[in-house]
Scaffold this motif. Sequence first.
Motif, PDB file in Angstrom:
ATOM      1  N   THR A 239      40.185  26.695  62.043  1.00 32.02           N
ATOM      2  CA  THR A 239      39.540  26.237  60.816  1.00 32.02           C
ATOM      3  C   THR A 239      40.168  26.905  59.597  1.00 32.02           C
ATOM      4  O   THR A 239      40.390  28.117  59.591  1.00 32.02           O
ATOM      5  N   ARG A 240      40.471  26.120  58.583  1.00 39.87           N
ATOM      6  CA  ARG A 240      40.944  26.700  57.322  1.00 39.87           C
ATOM      7  C   ARG A 240      39.867  27.616  56.754  1.00 39.87           C
ATOM      8  O   ARG A 240      38.679  27.291  56.778  1.00 39.87           O
ATOM      9  N   ARG A 241      40.283  28.745  56.195  1.00 39.29           N
ATOM     10  CA  ARG A 241      39.331  29.710  55.644  1.00 39.29           C
ATOM     11  C   ARG A 241      39.476  29.935  54.152  1.00 39.29           C
ATOM     12  O   ARG A 241      38.541  30.396  53.500  1.00 39.29           O
ATOM     13  N   ALA A 242      40.643  29.635  53.585  1.00 43.15           N
ATOM     14  CA  ALA A 242      40.871  29.951  52.175  1.00 43.15           C
ATOM     15  C   ALA A 242      39.885  29.250  51.254  1.00 43.15           C
ATOM     16  O   ALA A 242      39.404  29.837  50.280  1.00 43.15           O
ATOM     17  N   ALA A 243      39.564  28.005  51.544  1.00 44.79           N
ATOM     18  CA  ALA A 243      38.650  27.252  50.680  1.00 44.79           C
ATOM     19  C   ALA A 243      37.259  27.877  50.662  1.00 44.79           C
ATOM     20  O   ALA A 243      36.615  27.981  49.601  1.00 44.79           O
ATOM     21  N   ALA A 244      36.784  28.292  51.819  1.00 49.22           N
ATOM     22  CA  ALA A 244      35.465  28.922  51.892  1.00 49.22           C
ATOM     23  C   ALA A 244      35.453  30.250  51.140  1.00 49.22           C
ATOM     24  O   ALA A 244      34.480  30.571  50.434  1.00 49.22           O
ATOM     25  N   TRP A 245      36.533  31.019  51.270  1.00 49.26           N
ATOM     26  CA  TRP A 245      36.646  32.279  50.535  1.00 49.26           C
ATOM     27  C   TRP A 245      36.639  32.010  49.038  1.00 49.26           C
ATOM     28  O   TRP A 245      35.965  32.714  48.273  1.00 49.26           O
ATOM     29  N   ASN A 246      37.412  31.040  48.626  1.00 47.13           N
ATOM     30  CA  ASN A 246      37.504  30.692  47.212  1.00 47.13           C
ATOM     31  C   ASN A 246      36.131  30.341  46.640  1.00 47.13           C
ATOM     32  O   ASN A 246      35.738  30.818  45.575  1.00 47.13           O
ATOM     33  N   THR A 247      35.389  29.525  47.378  1.00 46.74           N
ATOM     34  CA  THR A 247      34.054  29.117  46.933  1.00 46.74           C
ATOM     35  C   THR A 247      33.113  30.314  46.854  1.00 46.74           C
ATOM     36  O   THR A 247      32.353  30.470  45.885  1.00 46.74           O
ATOM     37  N   LYS A 248      33.176  31.171  47.846  1.00 47.48           N
ATOM     38  CA  LYS A 248      32.300  32.339  47.863  1.00 47.48           C
ATOM     39  C   LYS A 248      32.638  33.308  46.739  1.00 47.48           C
ATOM     40  O   LYS A 248      31.740  33.856  46.078  1.00 47.48           O
ATOM     41  N   LEU A 249      33.914  33.504  46.469  1.00 46.83           N
ATOM     42  CA  LEU A 249      34.330  34.441  45.426  1.00 46.83           C
ATOM     43  C   LEU A 249      34.022  33.929  44.027  1.00 46.83           C
ATOM     44  O   LEU A 249      33.715  34.709  43.118  1.00 46.83           O
ATOM     45  N   LEU A 250      34.088  32.608  43.838  1.00 46.33           N
ATOM     46  CA  LEU A 250      33.812  32.036  42.515  1.00 46.33           C
ATOM     47  C   LEU A 250      32.338  31.709  42.299  1.00 46.33           C
ATOM     48  O   LEU A 250      31.918  31.471  41.166  1.00 46.33           O
ATOM     49  N   GLY A 251      31.572  31.675  43.356  1.00 44.39           N
ATOM     50  CA  GLY A 251      30.150  31.379  43.213  1.00 44.39           C
ATOM     51  C   GLY A 251      29.920  29.956  42.727  1.00 44.39           C
ATOM     52  O   GLY A 251      30.501  29.000  43.238  1.00 44.39           O
ATOM     53  N   TRP A 261      41.005  26.673  37.272  1.00 42.97           N
ATOM     54  CA  TRP A 261      40.773  27.526  38.446  1.00 42.97           C
ATOM     55  C   TRP A 261      41.417  28.891  38.247  1.00 42.97           C
ATOM     56  O   TRP A 261      40.786  29.926  38.494  1.00 42.97           O
ATOM     57  N   PHE A 262      42.670  28.898  37.787  1.00 44.43           N
ATOM     58  CA  PHE A 262      43.391  30.159  37.617  1.00 44.43           C
ATOM     59  C   PHE A 262      42.676  31.056  36.614  1.00 44.43           C
ATOM     60  O   PHE A 262      42.570  32.268  36.827  1.00 44.43           O
ATOM     61  N   GLN A 263      42.165  30.476  35.535  1.00 47.82           N
ATOM     62  CA  GLN A 263      41.461  31.276  34.535  1.00 47.82           C
ATOM     63  C   GLN A 263      40.196  31.886  35.113  1.00 47.82           C
ATOM     64  O   GLN A 263      39.835  33.028  34.788  1.00 47.82           O
ATOM     65  N   LEU A 264      39.519  31.141  35.981  1.00 44.69           N
ATOM     66  CA  LEU A 264      38.318  31.676  36.627  1.00 44.69           C
ATOM     67  C   LEU A 264      38.672  32.860  37.530  1.00 44.69           C
ATOM     68  O   LEU A 264      37.931  33.842  37.603  1.00 44.69           O
ATOM     69  N   VAL A 265      39.815  32.766  38.209  1.00 46.05           N
ATOM     70  CA  VAL A 265      40.269  33.877  39.048  1.00 46.05           C
ATOM     71  C   VAL A 265      40.561  35.098  38.181  1.00 46.05           C
ATOM     72  O   VAL A 265      40.166  36.225  38.503  1.00 46.05           O
ATOM     73  N   VAL A 266      41.249  34.883  37.063  1.00 48.62           N
ATOM     74  CA  VAL A 266      41.589  35.968  36.139  1.00 48.62           C
ATOM     75  C   VAL A 266      40.321  36.640  35.621  1.00 48.62           C
ATOM     76  O   VAL A 266      40.263  37.870  35.474  1.00 48.62           O
TER      77      VAL A 266
END
Length: 472
Positions: A239-251, A261-266
């Motif tokens: 199962t891909r995991r990056a998408a779930a991590w991304n969603t969890k980290l960004l809330g 997206w990049f600005q939200l990460v920054v």
Amino acid sequence: MESISIFEIIKVGIGPSSSHTMGPWNAAGNFLRQIRTDHQIQDVKEVFVEFFGSLAKTGIGHGTDIAGMLGLAGENFKTIDTTKITEKIAVMKVANQLNLGGEKLIPFVYGEHLILNKKRSLDFHPNGMIFRAIFDNGEELIQDYYSVGGGFIATREENSYEKHCVRTLYPCHSGADVMRNVEKLGLQRISDLIFLNEESWRTKEETEREALYIWQQIKECIYKGVNKEDILPGGLKVTRRAAAWNTKLLGDKVYKNIDEWFQLVVDAEETFTTINKWVSCFALAVNEENASFGRIITAPTNGASGVIPAVLMYAQAFTDRTSDDDIVRFLLVAGEIGTLFKKNATISAAMGGCQAEVGVSSAMAAAGLTEIMGGTPGQVLMAAEIAMEHHLGLTCDPIAGLVQIPCIERNSMGAIKAITASNIALESDPTKARVSLDQVIQSMWETAQSMSDRFKETSEGGLAIAVNVAEC
């Protein structure tokens, strides 16, 4: 020994493997050119391709067969619509035909015209293959090829990367050469030296544009990876995991495009744990794309394609080294370190295990990060040495012949090790180091030569046996 441009080490590629997918694809393209040079496509009656050794043993999982077929069909992995690959192969298999070079339909029966010979290896290199064309007049054209890592191919007569080699103004074939030239020219940064040498291929402005193009491709690859939720192809049901991590980290934050997206990460919370998770997320995203026949950046291989993107994205999102100049200098130095391993050891897992892929990529990323964080030339080389030192002996043991387990997670570990190696080097005095980069490259090569073939991308040892799943 001739020089290699850094853009032969860091370049646009396609998953899942540089040596097992891109290499055979390039070989097929080269064979087409041979046919066109000595004969005509229209005169070809049949074409056969046989893969040997490591290419055969992990061929299905690595898409070696697919690469061979698409390459013979004249497809370009840099431009092909990656979402259409499965469909194109299915059509060929059902019709038992191949459109050779996109010019002539010829019979092509999978298992007869394309063979994975798992019982034999060619003596020149573990990644061997033989192409054979039969013409209407009965003549034959036969050529052997060897995939030597990073998408490079060789025959017994010549190596594909040699076609791109020139003699630079200040040749750098070792870490000692780099330091000697930096001191000779009175330079403060290794990247200034590489700028000078890259002018043997292109202008400084062209080098900068190419590096920024690579960065854009990296961002797009990561963005695709963090926005896909499905099962990776191949039969392991990973199962891909990056998408779930991304969603969890960004809330609950919402974005509509890559820039938002990049600005939200920054702007995200910058705790140690959060940054650590983001770095792993970036690496996972790229390697999940790689495992899905996605377009990625080979750096220096596909199996290690997530390390440099993860570390460069880390620098762009979580440090103050965010200018275009920083991006360019990071990639220049990372690429140059890759050339040192290519010339003095190997970047092929079939020759050296995963130390030759993730290990080299981690060393490259550590050097690039140290360069833009203000490290001295000595500290830059020290960072590369530290990163490789702690990957020595890393085996290549893909389960079921797929570039998924343990490959995907290893890229996250390689990225974290690169950042750690950089931090250690930046706080150290390289004149007091007891191990040089050249010594660790030599040690890596000696380790590679002593390593059992079971641990060199054959799926015959390590996790590939412990987990005991048939090739998918």
